[in-house]
Design an enzyme around this catalytic site. Structure first.
Site, PDB file in Angstrom:
ATOM      1  N   LYS A 165     -50.544  -4.481  37.905  1.00 33.06           N
ATOM      2  CA  LYS A 165     -49.722  -3.285  38.084  1.00 33.06           C
ATOM      3  C   LYS A 165     -50.494  -2.071  38.607  1.00 33.06           C
ATOM      4  O   LYS A 165     -49.943  -1.226  39.292  1.00 33.06           O
ATOM      5  CB  LYS A 165     -49.038  -2.915  36.760  1.00 33.06           C
ATOM      6  CG  LYS A 165     -47.972  -3.911  36.331  1.00 33.06           C
ATOM      7  CD  LYS A 165     -46.762  -3.838  37.241  1.00 33.06           C
ATOM      8  CE  LYS A 165     -45.622  -4.748  36.770  1.00 33.06           C
ATOM      9  NZ  LYS A 165     -44.517  -4.785  37.760  1.00 33.06           N
TER      10      LYS A 165
ATOM     11  N   GLU B 143     -40.294   4.201  35.691  1.00 35.75           N
ATOM     12  CA  GLU B 143     -39.595   3.404  34.695  1.00 35.75           C
ATOM     13  C   GLU B 143     -40.561   2.352  34.175  1.00 35.75           C
ATOM     14  O   GLU B 143     -41.535   2.022  34.857  1.00 35.75           O
ATOM     15  CB  GLU B 143     -38.383   2.707  35.325  1.00 35.75           C
ATOM     16  CG  GLU B 143     -38.668   1.336  35.971  1.00 35.75           C
ATOM     17  CD  GLU B 143     -39.542   1.386  37.222  1.00 35.75           C
ATOM     18  OE1 GLU B 143     -39.681   2.477  37.791  1.00 35.75           O
ATOM     19  OE2 GLU B 143     -40.074   0.320  37.609  1.00 35.75           O
TER      20      GLU B 143
ATOM     21  N   SER C  42     -51.315 -13.082  36.805  1.00 31.02           N
ATOM     22  CA  SER C  42     -51.005 -11.685  37.128  1.00 31.02           C
ATOM     23  C   SER C  42     -51.402 -10.705  36.029  1.00 31.02           C
ATOM     24  O   SER C  42     -51.592  -9.524  36.281  1.00 31.02           O
ATOM     25  CB  SER C  42     -49.515 -11.546  37.439  1.00 31.02           C
ATOM     26  OG  SER C  42     -48.746 -12.060  36.368  1.00 31.02           O
TER      27      SER C  42
END
Lengths: 444, 310
Positions: free
Chosen positions: A112, A134, A414
């Site tokens: 991220k 968000e 990930s």
């Protein structure tokens, strides 16, 4: 970004600049026809165009050395490049070469940060004074809070009430980094509602605020902008696998919710037509939609969704026949979303990406197997990709699926699974999972 | 578009020009039930509404504040469907033309929803591109005069605008405080029915005062000869007066009416009379306010509004 990639991204932009800010549709806004677009309230259109200009100048053209600064910060603050690791015991189990792209080792514990740092830095170059975002599970929220603290920008995160209750540690991390966390109580209090509320904030504060959207979703230019910040995953992987294995892989496997790690991993490989790309979605507990309850016990949007418009883009959606968006579900909060990036929808329709899905049980087994065999605790999201390895190449796999992935496979890990330990223990106790250790003794 | 009311081929534009200053009212269809909505719409019509917007509920209303979000949730919980909505419209006999306000996905999915309703199963291939025409045809058949779509900017509006033109419906454009330059020119050249002037940034919801942005927007738009109606935050007769005085041809009121419906709740004794009466009275107050604003313009065309306290 390799030179080839830059040329590709530039292809269509110049010719369409004339239509910018005139109210005519910009052909760059869509992927292969109608996916994508800008379905947002009028008040946000000028901000999207301002962002598109900034995207072209700073990201595509490296104006003022933006991309140089981004790469340097990702190296020094983020810890890039992340390793591509040969997984010895998985390779043995599946009788082929399995490589893991270790995005779990990026600062914050997931991919991220690539996007969050890119966008917060871009907002700074654009002269914005405030960041909003968000978050669902809290991974994007924590990455944005870290990036905002690192770059000294005030930051507010919208998070569903339900998600706040089930992801406390991430709420604490965001607050530690100085972000404000605003609970969203509407609807089921999860990611979809958090996005709605962030868009409402942005519609009010658009003149001084940048919305750091967390995946390759939303109105143009977000899907391209987020993809370009994430595409470093695939660019590194493509270089590393050639250095380490001497050739391109036969297949690349990544989990898909909104699709930012998926597209980040795939983007560099899209022109390599001999490399198969598998997007592994959350099959949840069932692939059916319960229309009465407005609920899908899965988030397999690419596999089962229909075309429609959600959160600013035309894409594949989990929706009722009437067009109401249904509540998705997955054991992995990060995949739990009723939409998907429009570019992935396009690559699936054009048969470049194969959408597959595994259910909650297979993901949990994937989680335990990697933890146990390789000493890596993966995020539940990434565990879906590992579950797909087992299903196609494991000891119980159908012989027909055995050759599907080929002899050289890359799986994107990930994120890391520390955030998921409680969920995993709870869900494992309810089930009889072949790869799980005896969790009864964990408290002893 | 002509300034002459007789030349306007739009029912919506004609209703505004004929009744200037016009009152445009909004409620959500199905809140708390379609039967109640019928009573409420008739009450708003009696109260002096010149146009009535009916919300077709969508699960992700990103342009709405908390009041209308809650109304939409009540309507969805009551099982409101597009077909139920159109049947309500067919049932209504109002003097005021009716418009539907909904989100783009509801328009895109109508064909699929109908195909599935008719055959009892999923009849449209999921890969088929959704088409806006079946919705527009049904809206025209049901007697609607126009469509407002808060998540459809000019850039994406061509397919729906063409369908609306073919069926004689107005696709109402929204102009925001941030709309300017070439985009503003283009949007104003495409105005159909009226220009929906968004009074402030943000979402819908009743506010205590008239925004500075309202005065700025109306001044900025004064050179365009199209009907202009102001919405977002308008809740009182005095607001209506001030907005009309500042140059608007109409005011749009939604959340203040939805608040009345929410206060009365569902299933009260004596049916819906109290809520309907209150809605009628509120509409009358707003219409009187608008008329008062228009009269003060006539009295003194040079009058300029008091600057708002920050």
């Amino acid at each position: 970004m390799s030179t080839g990639d830059q040329e590709r991204t530039h292809e269509t932009t110049e010719s369409n600049r004339d239509d910018r800010n005139t109210g005519k549709r910009d052909a760059d806004a869509t992927f292969g026809g109608d996916y994508g677009g800008q379905y947002v309230p009028e008040a946000l259109m000028p901000a999207l165009q301002e962002l598109e200009d900034a995207y072209e100048r700073y990201v595509l053209e490296n104006e003022d050395g933006f991309m140089d600064e981004f790469r340097e910060r990702m190296r020094e603050f983020g810890g890039r490049p992340t390793p591509l690791q040969r997984a010895d015991r998985l390779s043995e189990r599946y009788d082929r070469e399995i490589y893991l792209k270790r995005e779990d080792l990026l600062h914050g514990g997931a991919h991220k940060l690539n996007n969050a740092l890119g966008q917060v830095l871009l907002a700074k170059y654009m002269g914005k004074e405030r960041i909003i975002a968000e978050t669902g599970a809290g991974q994007h929220g924590t990455a944005t809070a870290m990036a905002a603290a690192h770059l000294d920008m005030p930051c507010e995160i919208y998070m569903g009430r339900t998600d706040i209750n089930r992801q406390r540690p991430n709420v604490y991390r965001m607050r530690m980094n100085g972000a404000e966390v605003n609970p969203v109580t509407a609807g089921s209090g999860t990611l979809k509602e958090a996005i709605n509320e962030t868009m409402r904030d942005w519609a009010t504060t658009v003149e001084n605020t940048h919305y750091v959207i967390g995946s390759i979703v939303g109105p143009h230019p977000f899907p391209k902008l987020v993809r370009d910040f994430q595409s470093v995953i695939g660019e590194e992987t493509r270089r590393q696998i050639q250095e380490q294995a001497g050739r391109l892989p036969d297949s690349v496997v990544a989990c898909a919710g909104g699709g930012s790690n998926t597209m980040g991993t795939f983007h560099a490989f899209v022109p390599d037509e001999d490399v198969a790309l598998y997007a592994v979605e959350a099959g949840g507990s069932s692939l059916q939609i319960d229309v009465e309850e407005g609920l899908a016990p899965n988030s397999a949007t690419l596999s089962t969704g229909t075309d429609g418009v959600l959160h600013g883009a035309m894409t594949k959606l989990l929706q009722s026949e009437e067009g109401q968006i249904v509540e998705s579900h997955s054991v992995s909060a990060g995949l739990d979303y009723a939409g998907v990036g429009p570019e992935l929808a396009h690559l699936v329709d054009s048969d470049r990406v194969t959408p597959v899905n595994v259910d909650d049980d297979a993901a949990l087994n994937g989680f335990h197997r990697l933890s146990n065999l390789e000493g890596i605790i993966p995020a539940l999201e990434s565990s879906h990709a590992l579950g797909y390895l087992e299903r196609t190449a494991g000891p119980d796999a159908e012989t027909t699926s055995h050759d599907e992935l080929g002899d050289l496979v890359v799986v994107n890990v990930s994120g890391r699974g520390d955030k998921d330990l409680e969920t995993v223990l709870e869900e494992t106790e309810k089930r009889d999972l072949e790869a799980a250790p005896d969790v009864e003794v964990f408290d002893g | 578009m002509s300034g002459d009311p007789a030349a306007a081929d739009s029912e919506v534009e004609a209703a505004i020009r004929r009744n200037r200053p016009a009152l445009i009212t909004y409620i959500t269809a199905g809140d708390p039930s379609l039967e109640d909505t019928k009573e409420y719409v008739e009450a708003l019509d009696r109260g002096g509404s010149d146009l009535i917007e009916l919300g077709l509920p969508f699960s992700e209303p990103i342009a709405e504040g908390s009041t209308i979000q809650a109304a939409i949730n009540r309507a969805l919980a009551a099982g409101t469907t597009p077909e139920g909505f159109f049947e309500l419209v067919e049932d209504l006999e109002t003097e005021a033309p009716l418009l539907v306000m909904t989100y783009y996905n509801m328009i895109l999915q109508y064909e699929r929803s109908e195909a599935s309703r008719a055959s009892g199963e999923r009849a449209v291939n999921p890969r088929d591109e959704p088409d806006v025409r079946p919705f527009v045809e049904r809206a025209a058949d049901a007697g609607l005069s126009g469509i407002i779509v808060p998540d459809l900017p000019a850039e994406e509006a061509d397919p729906l605008r063409e369908a609306c033109n073919d069926h004689g419906l107005d696709l109402v454009c929204i102009v925001a405080p941030t709309t300017e330059g070439e985009r503003l020119e283009r949007i104003m050249s495409q105005v159909s029915g009226f220009a929906y002037v968004q009074a402030r940034l943000g979402t819908t919801g009743a506010r205590a005062n008239v925004s500075v942005a309202t005065h700025d927007s109306l001044a900025r738009l004064s050179k365009y000869d199209v009907p202009k109606a102001v919405g977002f935050g308008v809740s009182e007769g005095d607001h209506a007066a001030e907005i009309v005085e500042a140059g608007a041809d109409g005011v749009i009121v939604g959340s203040a009416l939805v608040d009345i419906i929410a206060e009365h709740g569902a299933g009260e004794e004596n049916g819906d009379a109290p809520a309907a009466d209150a809605l009628e009275a509120k509409a009358a107050e707003l219409k009187r306010g608008a008329v008062r604003g228009a009269e003060s313009v006539t009295d003194d065309p040079e009058v300029t509004p008091e600057p708002e306290q920050p």
